[in-house]
Design a protein around this motif. Structure first.
Motif, PDB file in Angstrom:
ATOM      1  N   LYS A   1      -7.020  40.932 -11.018  1.00 56.61           N
ATOM      2  CA  LYS A   1      -5.827  40.216 -10.549  1.00 56.61           C
ATOM      3  C   LYS A   1      -4.597  41.129 -10.558  1.00 56.61           C
ATOM      4  CE  LYS A   1      -7.616  35.742 -12.017  1.00 56.61           C
ATOM      5  NZ  LYS A   1      -7.618  34.713 -13.074  1.00 56.61           N
ATOM      6  N   ALA A   2      -4.505  41.992 -11.562  1.00 58.41           N
ATOM      7  CA  ALA A   2      -3.376  42.930 -11.611  1.00 58.41           C
ATOM      8  C   ALA A   2      -3.417  43.871 -10.410  1.00 58.41           C
ATOM      9  CB  ALA A   2      -3.408  43.720 -12.919  1.00 58.41           C
ATOM     10  N   ILE A   3      -4.618  44.371 -10.071  1.00 53.73           N
ATOM     11  CA  ILE A   3      -4.769  45.307  -8.950  1.00 53.73           C
ATOM     12  C   ILE A   3      -4.528  44.613  -7.617  1.00 53.73           C
ATOM     13  CG2 ILE A   3      -6.486  46.717  -7.725  1.00 53.73           C
ATOM     14  CD1 ILE A   3      -7.595  47.425 -10.569  1.00 53.73           C
ATOM     15  N   GLN A   4      -4.918  43.334  -7.505  1.00 51.12           N
ATOM     16  CA  GLN A   4      -4.622  42.567  -6.284  1.00 51.12           C
ATOM     17  C   GLN A   4      -3.124  42.487  -6.050  1.00 51.12           C
ATOM     18  OE1 GLN A   4      -6.510  38.768  -6.824  1.00 51.12           O
ATOM     19  NE2 GLN A   4      -8.585  39.639  -6.798  1.00 51.12           N
ATOM     20  N   ARG A   5      -2.371  42.369  -7.128  1.00 54.45           N
ATOM     21  CA  ARG A   5      -0.912  42.219  -7.007  1.00 54.45           C
ATOM     22  C   ARG A   5      -0.195  43.567  -6.861  1.00 54.45           C
ATOM     23  NH1 ARG A   5      -3.289  38.165  -9.007  1.00 54.45           N
ATOM     24  NH2 ARG A   5      -2.414  36.046  -9.026  1.00 54.45           N
ATOM     25  N   ASN A   6      -0.813  44.626  -7.395  1.00 54.44           N
ATOM     26  CA  ASN A   6      -0.230  45.962  -7.257  1.00 54.44           C
ATOM     27  C   ASN A   6      -1.357  46.987  -7.338  1.00 54.44           C
ATOM     28  OD1 ASN A   6       1.100  48.399  -7.392  1.00 54.44           O
ATOM     29  ND2 ASN A   6       2.678  47.690  -8.806  1.00 54.44           N
ATOM     30  N   PRO A   7      -1.843  47.461  -6.200  1.00 56.12           N
ATOM     31  CA  PRO A   7      -3.009  48.361  -6.201  1.00 56.12           C
ATOM     32  C   PRO A   7      -2.693  49.797  -6.608  1.00 56.12           C
ATOM     33  CG  PRO A   7      -2.257  47.974  -3.961  1.00 56.12           C
ATOM     34  CD  PRO A   7      -1.404  47.106  -4.837  1.00 56.12           C
ATOM     35  N   PHE A   8      -1.468  50.076  -7.002  1.00 56.20           N
ATOM     36  CA  PHE A   8      -1.088  51.448  -7.347  1.00 56.20           C
ATOM     37  C   PHE A   8      -0.863  51.635  -8.846  1.00 56.20           C
ATOM     38  CE2 PHE A   8       0.505  50.531  -3.041  1.00 56.20           C
ATOM     39  CZ  PHE A   8      -0.278  51.435  -2.336  1.00 56.20           C
ATOM     40  N   VAL A   9      -1.414  50.756  -9.659  1.00 62.94           N
ATOM     41  CA  VAL A   9      -1.213  50.819 -11.110  1.00 62.94           C
ATOM     42  C   VAL A   9      -2.372  51.582 -11.752  1.00 62.94           C
ATOM     43  CG1 VAL A   9      -0.879  49.498 -13.221  1.00 62.94           C
ATOM     44  CG2 VAL A   9       0.030  48.645 -11.060  1.00 62.94           C
ATOM     45  N   VAL A  10      -2.085  52.770 -12.241  1.00 62.57           N
ATOM     46  CA  VAL A  10      -3.122  53.623 -12.820  1.00 62.57           C
ATOM     47  C   VAL A  10      -3.774  52.952 -14.024  1.00 62.57           C
ATOM     48  CG1 VAL A  10      -3.521  55.814 -14.013  1.00 62.57           C
ATOM     49  CG2 VAL A  10      -2.030  55.737 -12.003  1.00 62.57           C
ATOM     50  N   GLY A  11      -2.948  52.377 -14.903  1.00 62.31           N
ATOM     51  CA  GLY A  11      -3.467  51.781 -16.129  1.00 62.31           C
ATOM     52  C   GLY A  11      -4.470  50.668 -15.879  1.00 62.31           C
ATOM     53  N   ALA A  12      -4.282  49.898 -14.817  1.00 60.87           N
ATOM     54  CA  ALA A  12      -5.193  48.786 -14.527  1.00 60.87           C
ATOM     55  C   ALA A  12      -6.585  49.306 -14.179  1.00 60.87           C
ATOM     56  CB  ALA A  12      -4.636  47.936 -13.394  1.00 60.87           C
ATOM     57  N   TYR A  13      -6.655  50.393 -13.404  1.00 59.26           N
ATOM     58  CA  TYR A  13      -7.960  50.982 -13.093  1.00 59.26           C
ATOM     59  C   TYR A  13      -8.606  51.537 -14.367  1.00 59.26           C
ATOM     60  CZ  TYR A  13      -6.641  50.722  -8.156  1.00 59.26           C
ATOM     61  OH  TYR A  13      -6.278  50.267  -6.908  1.00 59.26           O
ATOM     62  N   GLN A  14      -7.785  52.127 -15.205  1.00 58.81           N
ATOM     63  CA  GLN A  14      -8.305  52.718 -16.439  1.00 58.81           C
ATOM     64  C   GLN A  14      -8.920  51.654 -17.343  1.00 58.81           C
ATOM     65  OE1 GLN A  14      -5.450  55.083 -18.558  1.00 58.81           O
ATOM     66  NE2 GLN A  14      -6.599  54.983 -20.464  1.00 58.81           N
ATOM     67  N   ILE A  15      -8.199  50.553 -17.542  1.00 58.47           N
ATOM     68  CA  ILE A  15      -8.698  49.504 -18.432  1.00 58.47           C
ATOM     69  C   ILE A  15      -9.874  48.766 -17.799  1.00 58.47           C
ATOM     70  CG2 ILE A  15      -8.079  47.400 -19.683  1.00 58.47           C
ATOM     71  CD1 ILE A  15      -6.914  50.063 -20.761  1.00 58.47           C
ATOM     72  N   ARG A  16      -9.831  48.547 -16.480  1.00 57.48           N
ATOM     73  CA  ARG A  16     -10.971  47.893 -15.827  1.00 57.48           C
ATOM     74  C   ARG A  16     -12.208  48.784 -15.907  1.00 57.48           C
ATOM     75  NH1 ARG A  16     -10.838  45.876  -9.622  1.00 57.48           N
ATOM     76  NH2 ARG A  16     -11.057  48.108  -9.222  1.00 57.48           N
ATOM     77  N   GLY A  17     -11.992  50.089 -15.786  1.00 60.20           N
ATOM     78  CA  GLY A  17     -13.118  51.011 -15.934  1.00 60.20           C
ATOM     79  C   GLY A  17     -13.746  50.900 -17.313  1.00 60.20           C
ATOM     80  N   LEU A  18     -12.906  50.809 -18.339  1.00 57.19           N
ATOM     81  CA  LEU A  18     -13.401  50.682 -19.706  1.00 57.19           C
ATOM     82  C   LEU A  18     -14.157  49.368 -19.890  1.00 57.19           C
ATOM     83  CD1 LEU A  18     -13.338  52.210 -22.400  1.00 57.19           C
ATOM     84  CD2 LEU A  18     -11.285  50.929 -22.989  1.00 57.19           C
ATOM     85  N   ALA A  19     -13.615  48.279 -19.323  1.00 57.29           N
ATOM     86  CA  ALA A  19     -14.293  46.977 -19.413  1.00 57.29           C
ATOM     87  C   ALA A  19     -15.650  47.028 -18.709  1.00 57.29           C
ATOM     88  CB  ALA A  19     -13.418  45.888 -18.795  1.00 57.29           C
ATOM     89  N   ARG A  20     -15.718  47.728 -17.595  1.00 52.98           N
ATOM     90  CA  ARG A  20     -16.986  47.834 -16.866  1.00 52.98           C
ATOM     91  C   ARG A  20     -17.999  48.681 -17.638  1.00 52.98           C
ATOM     92  NH1 ARG A  20     -14.679  48.513 -10.592  1.00 52.98           N
ATOM     93  NH2 ARG A  20     -14.701  46.267 -10.141  1.00 52.98           N
ATOM     94  N   ILE A  21     -17.518  49.733 -18.285  1.00 49.53           N
ATOM     95  CA  ILE A  21     -18.416  50.558 -19.099  1.00 49.53           C
ATOM     96  C   ILE A  21     -19.081  49.715 -20.175  1.00 49.53           C
ATOM     97  CG2 ILE A  21     -18.412  52.330 -20.910  1.00 49.53           C
ATOM     98  CD1 ILE A  21     -16.304  53.814 -19.190  1.00 49.53           C
TER      99      ILE A  21
END
Length: 685
Positions: free
Chosen positions: A81-101
């Motif tokens: 949801k954070a990325i849908q609202r702002n796709p340029f947030v580095v931290g959101a990709y980082q944390i989602r990557g960790l959650a996926r791991i």
């Protein structure tokens, strides 16, 4: 009645549900998140989301709170949801990557880290986690390529050498692996992982003396790692130092009582030196974990027979024979045990079976699975090695020491996915300040009850909803406790409206605001309490603590450049509130409150201790030592004061005095003191 309601609304504007101040609630929520009060922070982020669902920040930070609570699916959904609202947030990709791991979605995690690196190509955490994802997928060439890029950005980043060394080991290139591990040791000789990694290579090379020396160093630097003791026991076993190996297994099991390798191997060694009863205890434990472990069952059977428990031994032998019907040693041992209890017929049947197996083997008459099993057993009898892999199920190897499989024979850093930049290294820091609160974490090591006469009198007055505790081990609130304290805030607000001149009631509400991480409201109430009664030292004490936490959080926000901060492209922080830099004046204001505490209550040891901590933050080390001296004078068993004074002495270059204080702190239950001692012992010589 109307006037009373209006007064309540004026006194309590920040938590109105109808129209909240989202910026202020976000600040409170991030306070709670920073101080690891995750359940509470989620409640605040929910309020912001309900009020302004189009903002990306509350979803991002709520995802971060959820990942710390191990709700990985929920964290991934919030980052979506954070990325849908702002796709340029580095931290959101980082944390989602960790959650996926954490959900073993490595392809999705790799995609997230690669996207984030387009926006922040020099982020070490992203490269670190991307490399580990490729390692988990066994894509070793990609992992090496990632690690090469990481080292080009940061040539002194030792975990990258350790990871690349492991990749080389996976590819059976021990020479390159050893080069990387040695480079890691050269760059940071105080990191135990480098020493333990090189030791594993040396064990594989058969250089057991050198491996033991490396593990000695790793244990010196990190005494609470059970794996290092297990590996050193293996190195000692290969040098026929059985007593030393058993001692290491004892130490490993003190740290990790459920360690399979520790119990199994210690059982074998105890059997070798004749300590049969305690060896049986070890195999009993192994069989509780793995009831179908036939080698442990057979070893226990041998030991039971040795101690005269022949019926128990027969039971164990029978289980093994049922699983391995061509296991000749099983029939032989059962025949001997049956003779001991007078079962001549059973013993004769077993001996007949052995004779038939020998004839069949001699005539090569066995067929089918029996032939395969006999062939396997025959092959294993030619294996002169002293060890077997844990996954080896050949029962003929029952006497061999067990070593971890290759998949388990990995270092801690292989699962050390980085979620926060500030967690990259273990930082030596002072023991935290003391607080007045209702909740305290339980320590397995230190069970001190902190006491002061005046605080005890407050508790006896029964004014407070719970007993006040003096602690520096504050516990985060549960969801039920959060609701309880929000209700208390409402109740105290009503009481204050009725009696606006009661300093204790103001203090009580300030304490509730503090517990729900609303620091600004908390400081306001403590200030009002002081204005109503300038002799009430708990208000000064708590105001100093809250202000210090505000400054700590503010400094963390200022220094955050890429880790958990929701940075956009170019590293611009999205928090619109402009932050002012923390200055010496800010800490002097905190210290001034603590000056009032020690003036009003000169026997309140925690006032001196907290003031010593503030002086340390100000780098006023002489003043800090004086305060810790006074705290120790008032309470000679004050472990935290010894620990912090020891650190200050080290900062001043007085290593010998510092190590003496740290030793005393360790004796009094501050376990982390021993790690610091090990780091600085060689520097003091």
């Amino acid at each position: 009645m109307v006037k009373k309601i209006l007064a309540i609304l004026l006194l309590f504007p920040a938590l109105l549900c109808a129209q909240i101040n989202t910026e202020r609630v976000m600040t409170i929520a991030r306070n709670a998140l920073y101080f690891e009060d995750y359940v509470l922070s989620i409640q605040y982020f929910n309020q912001v989301i309900n009020a302004k669902p189009y903002l990306f920040e509350p979803y991002f930070f709520r995802g971060l709170a959820k990942i710390n609570l191990e709700d990985f699916q929920g964290a991934e959904a919030d980052c979506d949801k954070a990325i849908q609202r702002n796709p340029f947030v580095v931290g959101a990709y980082q944390i989602r990557g960790l959650a996926r791991i954490r959900q073993n979605k490595f392809d999705g995690a790799i995609e997230d880290y690669q996207t984030a690196l387009k926006y922040d190509p020099e982020n070490l955490v992203l490269w670190h986690n991307l490399s580990l994802c490729h390692m988990r997928k066994e894509d070793y060439d990609s992992a090496k390529e990632d690690l090469g890029k990481l080292l080009a950005i940061s040539p002194r980043y030792t975990p990258a050498y350790l990871m690349r060394g492991e990749v080389y080991l996976k590819q059976n290139d021990t020479i390159q692996a050893l080069n990387d591990f040695e480079k890691a040791i050269e760059l940071d000789r105080y990191d135990p992982d480098g020493w333990s990694a090189r030791a594993i290579v040396r064990i594989q090379q058969g250089k057991y003396k050198e491996a033991e020396a490396d593990l000695d160093q790793a244990i010196h630097l990190s005494a609470r790692n059970a794996g290092n003791y297990i590996n050193r026991a293996l190195a000692r076993f290969h040098q026929n130092n059985l007593r030393g190996a058993m001692s290491d297994y004892d130490l490993a099991l003190d740290i990790d009582p459920n360690n399979f390798l520790g119990h199994y191997n210690r059982g074998l060694l105890r059997a070798q030196v004749g300590d049969d009863n305690r060896a049986i205890e070890d195999f009993d434990f192994v069989l509780q974990i793995e009831p179908d472990n036939m080698m442990a069952t057979f070893n226990r059977g041998l030991l039971r027979a040795q101690t005269g428990d022949y019926r128990g031994a027969i039971s164990d032998y029978s289980k093994v024979i049922d699983a391995y019907p061509n296991f000749m040693a099983g029939y032989y041992q059962r025949a001997q045990a049956r003779k001991k209890i007078g079962d001549a017929k059973g013993a004769e049947q077993d001996e007949f079976k052995i004779m038939k197996m020998q004839i069949d083997k001699r005539n090569n008459a066995a067929s089918g699975n029996a032939d395969k099993d006999m062939a396997d057993n025959s092959d294993s009898s030619k294996d002169d090695s002293k060890t077997r892999k844990k996954s080896d199920k050949n029962v003929e190897n029952y006497r061999k020491i067990v070593i971890a499989d290759d998949s388990e024979f990995e270092q801690r850093y292989t699962s050390d996915y980085r979620g926060r930049v500030q967690d990259r290294n273990v930082i030596i820091k002072q023991e935290p300040m003391y607080a007045l609160t209702y909740y305290e974490k339980v320590s397995d090591v230190k069970r001190t009850v902190h006491f002061h006469r005046y605080i005890d009198e407050l508790n006896r007055s029964k004014l407070f909803p719970k007993m006040l505790r003096i602690t520096n081990m504050e516990a985060p609130l549960t969801e039920e406790q959060v609701r309880f304290h929000f209700a208390l805030i409402d109740s105290h607000t009503s009481d204050i409206v009725a009696d606006d001149h009661n300093a204790v009631k103001r203090f009580m509400r300030g304490l509730d605001f503090y517990l729900v991480q609303d620091f600004a409201s908390s400081v306001d109430d403590f200030t009002k309490s002081i204005l109503l009664d300038d002799t009430f030292f708990p208000a000064y004490f708590m105001r100093a603590l809250v202000r210090c936490k505000q400054l700590e959080y503010q400094k963390a926000e200022e220094s955050m450049e890429g880790g958990n901060a929701p940075t956009t492209v170019g590293g611009i922080n999205n928090n619109n509130a402009k932050k002012s830099e923390v200055t010496t004046i800010d800490y002097n204001i905190v210290r001034d409150d603590l000056n009032h505490v020690v003036e009003l209550a000169p026997d309140f040891v925690y006032g001196y201790y907290n003031r010593g901590n503030v002086s340390t933050l100000l780098k006023d080390y002489r003043a800090a030592v004086a305060d810790y001296d006074k705290a120790i004078e008032l309470n000679p068993e004050f472990g935290e004061a010894y620990f912090n004074r020891g650190l200050v002495h080290i900062y001043l270059g007085n290593n010998k005095q510092g190590l003496q204080d740290l030793s005393k702190a360790g004796e009094l239950g501050i376990v982390s003191a021993y790690n610091v001692i090990k780091r600085f012992t060689d520097r003091s010589e």
